[in-house]
Design an enzyme around this catalytic site. Structure first.
Site, PDB file in Angstrom:
ATOM      1  N   CYS A  11       0.841  -1.043   0.024  1.00  0.00           N
ATOM      2  CA  CYS A  11       0.039   0.091   0.068  1.00  0.00           C
ATOM      3  C   CYS A  11       0.648   1.360  -0.037  1.00  0.00           C
ATOM      4  O   CYS A  11       2.007   1.121   0.098  1.00  0.00           O
ATOM      5  CB  CYS A  11      -0.974  -0.002   1.403  1.00  0.00           C
ATOM      6  SG  CYS A  11      -2.478   0.947   1.210  1.00  0.00           S
ATOM      7  N   CYS A  83      -4.104  -0.412  -2.879  1.00  0.00           N
ATOM      8  CA  CYS A  83      -4.573   0.861  -3.117  1.00  0.00           C
ATOM      9  C   CYS A  83      -3.903   1.053  -4.615  1.00  0.00           C
ATOM     10  O   CYS A  83      -2.988   0.612  -5.139  1.00  0.00           O
ATOM     11  CB  CYS A  83      -4.147   1.554  -1.885  1.00  0.00           C
ATOM     12  SG  CYS A  83      -2.413   2.125  -2.223  1.00  0.00           S
ATOM     13  N   CYS A  90       3.708   0.454  -8.155  1.00  0.00           N
ATOM     14  CA  CYS A  90       4.469  -0.871  -7.733  1.00  0.00           C
ATOM     15  C   CYS A  90       5.780  -0.862  -8.657  1.00  0.00           C
ATOM     16  O   CYS A  90       5.924  -1.148  -9.786  1.00  0.00           O
ATOM     17  CB  CYS A  90       3.416  -1.881  -7.959  1.00  0.00           C
ATOM     18  SG  CYS A  90       4.215  -3.214  -7.470  1.00  0.00           S
TER      19      CYS A  90
END
Length: 150
Positions: A11, A83, A90
């Protein structure tokens, strides 16, 4: 002895949703999943997340907010972004980690307009329960989610 599936829950700030996911995975699936959580940034632990998880019998009060680079392992089987910001940000992971996105509402943002503490906690409870329901499907549902988006 069966090899546990290694899952990282990612997250933005590793303060709420990813911590809840790690807590649920360790509480419900510890026999088949080795779980970690981390963030793109460190925001510290969210007190309301700790409180609603404790209500459900899961103690995450000993967790701390951390970055991916602080984790003891990097060779995950799955990286689950919880999220949208973490999904968009990422990083690439070496090896064979499959990146899955399973977004959940942001309780702190939802609680901003709450009329009081109980209403604020209700937002956290709803997201906590949605995360629990998702964790209950693991690890089998991860392979059913299709190819990685990264």
């Amino acid at each position: 002895m069966t090899k546990k599936t290694k899952i990282l829950f990612l997250c933005t700030g590793n303060s709420c949703r990813s911590q809840m996911a790690e807590g649920w995975a360790k509480h419900l699936k510890n026999d088949i999943i080795k779980a970690w959580s981390a963030g793109i940034e460190k925001h510290g632990m969210n007190k309301r997340a700790i409180a609603v998880m404790a209500e459900a019998g899961v103690d995450i009060s000993g967790h701390h907010s951390k970055l991916i680079s602080e984790l003891p392992v990097q060779d995950f089987d799955y990286v689950v972004t919880v999220c949208d910001h973490a999904h968009e940000s990422c990083p690439l992971f070496p090896g064979t980690a499959k990146i899955i996105h399973k977004g959940f509402d942001d309780p702190p943002r939802l609680a901003t307009d709450a009329a009081g503490e109980e209403e604020a906690l209700d937002h956290y409870r709803r997201v906590r329960d949605a995360i629990r329901d998702f964790i209950m499907t693991l690890p089998e549902s991860l392979d059913a989610d299709g190819p990685s988006s990264k």
